[in-house]
Design an enzyme around this catalytic site. Structure first.
Site, mmCIF file in Angstrom:
data_model
loop_
_atom_site.group_PDB
_atom_site.id
_atom_site.type_symbol
_atom_site.label_atom_id
_atom_site.label_comp_id
_atom_site.label_asym_id
_atom_site.label_seq_id
_atom_site.Cartn_x
_atom_site.Cartn_y
_atom_site.Cartn_z
ATOM 1 N N VAL A 65 0.820 -1.216 0.000
ATOM 2 C CA VAL A 65 0.000 0.000 0.000
ATOM 3 C C VAL A 65 0.853 1.265 0.000
ATOM 4 O O VAL A 65 2.046 1.221 0.263
ATOM 5 C CB VAL A 65 -0.973 0.013 1.204
ATOM 6 C CG1 VAL A 65 -1.907 -1.171 1.138
ATOM 7 C CG2 VAL A 65 -0.208 0.012 2.526
ATOM 8 N N GLU A 66 0.208 2.389 -0.285
ATOM 9 C CA GLU A 66 0.854 3.709 -0.372
ATOM 10 C C GLU A 66 1.991 3.695 -1.393
ATOM 11 O O GLU A 66 3.021 4.332 -1.226
ATOM 12 C CB GLU A 66 1.397 4.149 1.002
ATOM 13 C CG GLU A 66 0.331 4.386 2.038
ATOM 14 C CD GLU A 66 -0.374 5.726 1.888
ATOM 15 O OE1 GLU A 66 -0.161 6.384 0.870
ATOM 16 O OE2 GLU A 66 -1.143 6.093 2.788
ATOM 17 N N GLY A 67 1.817 2.961 -2.482
ATOM 18 C CA GLY A 67 2.852 2.801 -3.495
ATOM 19 C C GLY A 67 3.670 1.567 -3.186
ATOM 20 O O GLY A 67 4.287 1.465 -2.129
#
Length: 827
Positions: A500-502
């Site tokens: 997540v978050e890249g």
């Protein structure tokens, strides 16, 4: 020979000026004076005059500023403007979004350690500590991770009620809007403690306090929207989610296919200007229960109802769940860590323009808004959850390794186990320092774009290593899921944080060095800004200043790399005490090596460096490990240089400096222009690679620390939920470890009696009773040992289940057959 000595003297003088970064004028004077003095002392009169003439031909044009700008800088400016790749609008926004903190010093080749050590010591305030000691502790008593993950696939209603009522969703919301108004450090501490209770709980609380409606409203919302939504978000009256990720674009907001077309519709008999939204989002945390959906989309105005521009750009809106046409899909099931997560869809969903976050003024500014706010998720939420999980691994694995015995010894004494325990302890110390450093940067008002990417990547990657080592040490204890297993869910949760978050592959290969090389470099951004100036005179003046500053910078870093490499970084002024001073000096060396290799890579490869992702990733690794090492040293200073922590500090610093050398070696070995690579190796590693991984002896010391109650273990266990309880196995493990260590003298006395043959029973309980009868143990001692051994047995035990208890779906017809069979057997 006299002439050669004169030349060498001139080179030494030039090198000294470069090492100390003297001005151009100082260098010229020092060079000419040294040549004259050396020529006179060595008797090289003819050679001296020839060398002076050459030096004057070089220095005079450089010191004549107008001549230098017109004849040297102007042609180079034209070449630079043609060669420099133009930044896309999205790249420019990303660069403009963050600020530069101490990471800029690490890119300088000569870090000013006083700036790092002069930063305030990050501490919780009284309210934050009271919250940890009060509501967070009380919440822990309500949490059973087995109930959450296996029985309910959700937080139980009392937990939902508690976190809403106690404003866990409002940690980042100011008190004026009904939130808790915590600092970034306070926010981080709460998440770390929650992550030791349940990964599902920590993720649920993290999301509303990270990238989402609250964060976006705080930065860009109107006062009316803030006053309406923020108090409701703080107490969970509204549950937020943010819909960014889609099936084809991932987290790349610039490529999302979701659209919002400006149009007019008749609503309740009134013609209303608004947007027709069509979108398909997935992996949206809290979406299944959200009442307020933040949405990212590309906004178009084909009928020019707002102006001349048709493609307005990425825009953000806030939609109530009740919006007609908005569809919340069924839940995803993320690796058996059942935080609420699911898809959000809509086709031709009409909303008024008033739903835009920040109003019409922020239409098309969504990418900038996202990039500016993403740093909180990367700097606080994910690193904090990872750090908490690693701290929990220290507590649980350290206790288990000391309590669990094989071949008559605690397994912590086996060297193979020690190796894993050392990694757990050393990497946890480093990650805790990194997490605290990024939180402190946010609290200082920085927007740490590069450090937040570093923290997200390395905290989650090291959490994977620590979770794996913890599983290995526990063996079957961690494999068999159940209420007694405190390690298995952590192992399952690791890939979620990494994704997540890249995704971490993208973060490492594209973001850390991609942003760091330009933002942190003292001259590249100035050169690019100079080229963009419209006034020709101002453009040439700015470029000339940046260019010659850059040239001096590059020469200085080459000299510093070579000098510090030849001396194994044993020279130069440095910060620290007798223990840490050598580490500061090593970082000085690696800082110069990073600056030099980055300059060479950008200068030789130019725009092609964007596509050499593995070289970019390795350079990013060097910057990352330098930042982590500086965080470790800052943590050591902030805790008043405790002697008990030195094995942890030494292990973690030796580990990261070894990784720095490996990354630099990887850049050099794979650099496509081989003569340049050979030159880099000669400057950076003149004596070869010198750094090694931590020794076995040091690893044994770290392993002992995390298996023994004491101040070092206590600092590693900071913000772990340690209150013993039916559902808190980490708390039980910690309490058991203390009791086992306290009972060691008694255990030795009992073991001696067994070994001597004084006790003839084979059953453990019978042996203790026999020892009591023989006077080897007193009544109290025998009772204490008996109770302690029962606790140890309960601790190392694993769960077992009736098959029906493990069924994911309860089929009534099957249960009826099983009940019938049970009744027949009973009869």
């Amino acid at each position: 020979m006299p002439a050669l000595l004169t030349v060498l003297a001139a080179l030494v003088a030039s090198g000294a000026c470069a090492y100390h970064r003297s001005s151009l004028r100082t260098w010229a004077v020092a060079l000419l004076v040294t040549t004259c003095v050396a020529g006179w002392l060595f008797g090289a009169h003819a050679g001296m005059w020839v060398l002076l003439l050459i030096e004057l031909l070089i220095t005079v044009p450089l010191l004549l500023v107008d001549f230098r700008r017109g004849r040297i800088s102007a042609p180079l400016l034209k070449a630079f403007a043609k060669a420099t790749p133009r930044l896309s609008a999205t790249e420019q926004v990303a660069l403009d979004a963050g600020t530069v903190g101490f990471e800029g010093e690490l890119f300088s080749g000569k870090p000013a350690w006083s700036k790092l050590l002069g930063q305030p010591r990050p501490l919780l305030n009284a309210e934050e500590q009271a919250f940890l000691d009060g509501p967070v502790e009380a919440l822990g008593k309500l949490v059973s991770d087995w109930e959450i993950t296996h029985q309910l696939a959700d937080l139980p209603p009392p937990v939902w009620d508690f976190i809403k009522r106690n404003r866990f969703f409002g940690m980042i919301i100011p008190k004026t809007y009904g939130g808790l108004g915590f600092s970034a450090l306070g926010h981080s501490a709460v998440l770390q403690k929650l992550s030791t209770m349940s990964p599902t709980l920590a993720s649920t609380v993290a999301v509303p306090n990270s990238l989402g409606p609250a964060e976006l409203l705080l930065h860009y919302g109107s006062e009316e929207d803030k006053s309406h939504y923020l108090p409701r978000l703080a107490v969970g009256e509204e549950i937020p989610c943010f819909a960014l990720t889609g099936p084809t674009a991932g987290s790349d907001a610039t490529s999302i296919p979701d659209t919002g077309v400006v149009c007019k519709r008749e609503i309740d008999g009134v013609e209303t200007l608004g947007l027709s939204l069509t979108f398909d989002k997935r992996y949206i945390t809290l979406a299944p229960i959200a009442t307020l959906i933040g949405l990212a989309f590309r906004m178009y105005d084909p009928e020019h109802l707002l102006g001349d521009k048709e493609d307005i750009g990425i825009t953000l809106a806030l939609l109530p769940r009740s919006t007609p046409g908005l569809e919340i899909g069924r839940r995803h099931f993320p690796l058996n860590i059942p935080f609420q997560n699911g898809p959000v869809r809509g086709k031709d969903v009409f909303v008024p323009l008033s739903t835009l976050i920040g109003g019409l003024a922020m239409a098309g500014q969504g990418w900038r808004m996202l990039v500016e706010c993403l740093s909180v998720g990367r700097a606080i939420s994910l690193p904090s959850n990872a750090t908490g999980a690693m701290r929990g691994a220290v507590v649980g694995t350290g206790a288990y390794a000391r309590v669990r015995r094989q071949f008559g010894l605690p397994i912590a004494k086996f060297e193979g186990v020690e190796e894993a325990l050392a990694r757990i302890g050393g990497l946890t110390y480093a990650t805790a320092a990194l997490s605290r450093a990024t939180a402190a940067a946010v609290d200082r008002g920085e927007r740490p774009a590069v450090p937040s990417a570093i923290a997200k990547y390395h905290a989650t990657e090291w959490a994977r290593v620590v979770a794996g080592d913890s599983m290995d040490v526990h063996g079957g204890k961690a494999v068999q899921l159940g209420p007694k297993n405190y390690a298995g869910r952590g192992w399952q949760a690791v890939p979620i944080a990494i994704t997540v978050e890249g995704a971490n592959i993208m973060t490492r290969n594209l973001m850390i060095f991609g942003q760091g090389a330009i933002r942190c470099h003292p001259y590249v951004l100035k050169e690019m800004a100079a080229v963009a100036l419209e006034d020709p005179k101002a453009r040439l003046r700015a470029f000339d200043d940046a260019l010659f500053g850059h040239i001096g910078f590059g020469i200085s870093n080459a000299v510093r790399s070579l000098t510090l490499g030849l001396t194994c970084a044993r020279i130069g002024a440095s910060a620290g005490d007798a223990f840490s001073r050598s580490y500061y000096r090593r970082l000085n060396r690696y800082s110069a090596a990073l600056a030099l290799s980055a300059d060479v890579a950008m200068g030789v490869l130019g725009g092609k460096l964007k596509f050499k992702e593995r070289i970019s990733a390795r350079l990013g690794d060097v910057l990352s490990y330098l930042y982590i090492a500086s965080s470790i040293l800052k943590r050591y200073e902030d805790t008043d240089r405790p002697a008990a922590d030195r094995p942890l500090v030494a292990w973690s610093l030796q580990y990261v400096t070894y990784q720095i050398e490996q990354a630099l070696d990887g850049v050099i070995r794979n650099f496509p222009v081989r003569p340049v690579a050979w030159t880099l190796r000669a400057l950076i590693f003149p004596l070869g690679q010198r750094q090694t991984l931590p020794s076995d002896q040091l690893g044994s010391k770290v392993a002992e620390l995390i298996c023994t109650p004491g101040e070092a273990r206590a600092r590693l266990a900071e913000w772990v939920y340690l209150t013993p309880g039916e559902h808190n196995n980490l708390g039980l493990a910690d309490a058991l470890l203390a009791d086992v260590m306290a009972a060691e003298p008694l255990e030795r006395k009992f073991a001696k009696a067994v070994k001597s043959g004084q006790l003839r029973s084979h059953d453990h309980a019978a042996q203790i009773d026999e020892a009591r009868q023989a006077g080897v143990l007193s009544e109290a001692e025998a009772g204490l040992l008996q109770a302690l051994h029962q606790r140890i047995a309960d601790f190392v035990a694993v769960d077992d289940f009736d098959p029906a208890e493990l069924a994911a779906v309860q089929h009534p017809e099957r249960l009826a057959i099983e009940d019938k069979d049970d009744n027949q057997q009973a009869a």
